[in-house]
Design a protein around this motif. Structure first.
Motif, PDB file in Angstrom:
ATOM      1  N   SER A  24       0.846  -1.192   0.000  1.00  0.00           N
ATOM      2  CA  SER A  24       0.000   0.000   0.000  1.00  0.00           C
ATOM      3  C   SER A  24       0.882   1.244   0.000  1.00  0.00           C
ATOM      4  CB  SER A  24      -0.925   0.012   1.220  1.00  0.00           C
ATOM      5  OG  SER A  24      -1.773   1.145   1.205  1.00  0.00           O
ATOM      6  N   ILE A  32      -5.143   6.193  -0.623  1.00  0.00           N
ATOM      7  CA  ILE A  32      -4.342   5.143  -1.254  1.00  0.00           C
ATOM      8  C   ILE A  32      -4.011   5.561  -2.686  1.00  0.00           C
ATOM      9  CG2 ILE A  32      -4.289   2.739  -1.982  1.00  0.00           C
ATOM     10  CD1 ILE A  32      -6.284   2.195   0.373  1.00  0.00           C
ATOM     11  N   LYS A  35      -1.619   0.308  -4.971  1.00  0.00           N
ATOM     12  CA  LYS A  35      -1.792  -0.887  -4.156  1.00  0.00           C
ATOM     13  C   LYS A  35      -1.504  -2.112  -4.998  1.00  0.00           C
ATOM     14  CE  LYS A  35      -6.742  -1.269  -5.183  1.00  0.00           C
ATOM     15  NZ  LYS A  35      -8.107  -1.426  -4.640  1.00  0.00           N
ATOM     16  N   PRO A  39      -5.097  -3.450   0.453  1.00  0.00           N
ATOM     17  CA  PRO A  39      -4.455  -2.485   1.356  1.00  0.00           C
ATOM     18  C   PRO A  39      -5.101  -2.444   2.736  1.00  0.00           C
ATOM     19  CG  PRO A  39      -5.867  -1.352  -0.200  1.00  0.00           C
ATOM     20  CD  PRO A  39      -5.848  -2.788  -0.623  1.00  0.00           C
ATOM     21  N   HIS A 198      -2.775  -0.112   4.924  1.00  0.00           N
ATOM     22  CA  HIS A 198      -2.675   1.283   4.493  1.00  0.00           C
ATOM     23  C   HIS A 198      -2.514   2.226   5.678  1.00  0.00           C
ATOM     24  CE1 HIS A 198      -6.872   2.634   5.440  1.00  0.00           C
ATOM     25  NE2 HIS A 198      -7.129   1.347   5.335  1.00  0.00           N
TER      26      HIS A 198
END
Length: 331
Positions: A24, A32, A35, A39, A198
């Protein structure tokens, strides 16, 4: 589990092994950007949590209170490999802080590095708690407990004030509710927390760019521990390990943890990166991280070269003969 192929390894042109995982990349708003895989995969930080576990210690400037050197204080966030210079700094730290090695909750062990371990065995030395790769982190929490008048011997208990402060830090930095953070027990015996991948990237971005942290105490603590890590990279792991190789670059905050988790923050670019290798492999970290930096157009080629020098993509046999290659294959 939302994992994708990250690295393929070939021997004699035949695919021999595949390392799956997730990556991520986030911006300064936590959005984000890129990815691979899921994530949101919930991931225990393991030793990648150490900079955040050290923040309550740095908030009280325990290093200044006990007159520690930068090398000694950097051990609060370290997964040291038990080299002689690590042990010497730890012994000095324990003397200055008035701590007892026997009060460490981490178990007695030998150093992680094979040659450092062999030196201790040749000298007929027993296992020691101070040899454990997490002993610096534990010492910081013990020192904070002593400074605050809390029970030094139960610092590892989840109900202890120092552990609750760590969870407060994690919740603040990652911007998640404290009561929504899954908990477990780490290899060294301390509580450890899990976050979506993330959110780990976001936390590492804030470690690199503490101006993104709202709480003044946490902001100062993040800046202090991040600087110690960059100023003393060989204390965080050793002279030939991924964390130390990345931390030689002043633009990066970085730390890995057991079972393949890694977090990186980029200061100038103001982005955070996290990854999880599903089989727990650390050997493929350099391949993955170098490839991520290349794909992001990262400008410091020396950092990328250091990673490839640690674990070349060319696979050799025990005699040094090239027999295959590894390739980063994620998109």
């Amino acid at each position: 589990m939302g994992f994708k192929p990250l690295v393929e390894e070939y021997r004699g042109g035949v695919l021999e092994n595949v390392h799956y995982g997730a990556i991520s990349v986030v911006d300064e708003h936590g959005r984000i950007l890129y990815k691979a895989g899921d994530p949101a995969h919930m991931t225990f930080l393991r030793s990648a949590a150490k900079p955040f576990q050290a923040m309550p210690v740095m908030k009280r400037r325990i290093d200044e209170a006990y007159g520690l050197t930068g090398q000694e204080a950097a051990l609060f966030a370290a997964s040291h490999r038990g080299e002689a210079y690590h042990v010497a700094s730890l012994e000095s730290l324990f003397r200055k802080m008035g701590l007892r090695e026997d009060d460490l909750h981490c178990c007695a062990s030998y150093p992680l590095n094979e040659e450092a371990k062999a030196e201790r065995l040749r000298a007929h030395e027993p296992k020691r708690r101070i040899f454990h790769n997490c002993s610096g982190k534990h010492a910081g929490l013990m020192g904070l407990s002593k400074h605050m008048g809390w029970d030094e011997r139960t610092y590892y208990d989840l109900s202890h004030p120092v552990q609750q402060e760590i969870l407060d830090v994690a919740a603040d930095i990652a911007e998640v509710p404290k009561d929504a953070i899954p908990l477990g027990v780490d290899g060294c015996g301390l509580p450890i927390f899990a976050l979506p991948l993330h959110k780990i990237a976001y936390a590492y971005l804030k470690l690199a760019c503490p101006d993104l942290i709202g709480d003044p105490g946490n902001r100062q603590a993040a800046a202090a521990i991040a600087k110690l890590m960059n100023d003393n990279p060989d204390m965080i792991a050793d002279r030939k390990f991924v964390c130390s190789a990345l931390l030689r670059d002043d633009n990066l905050s970085a730390k890995g943890g057991a079972k393949g988790v890694y977090g990186i923050g980029l200061r100038k670019e103001r982005i955070g990166i996290s990854l999880k290798v599903s089989d727990g492999s650390e050997q493929v970290w350099p391949c993955i991280i170098a490839s991520i930096l290349e794909r992001l157009g990262y400008g410091n080629q020396a950092t990328i070269d250091r990673l490839y020098a640690l674990v070349p993509n060319e696979i050799v046999n025990d005699g040094g003969t090239p027999v295959g290659e590894r390739r980063a294959v994620f998109h």
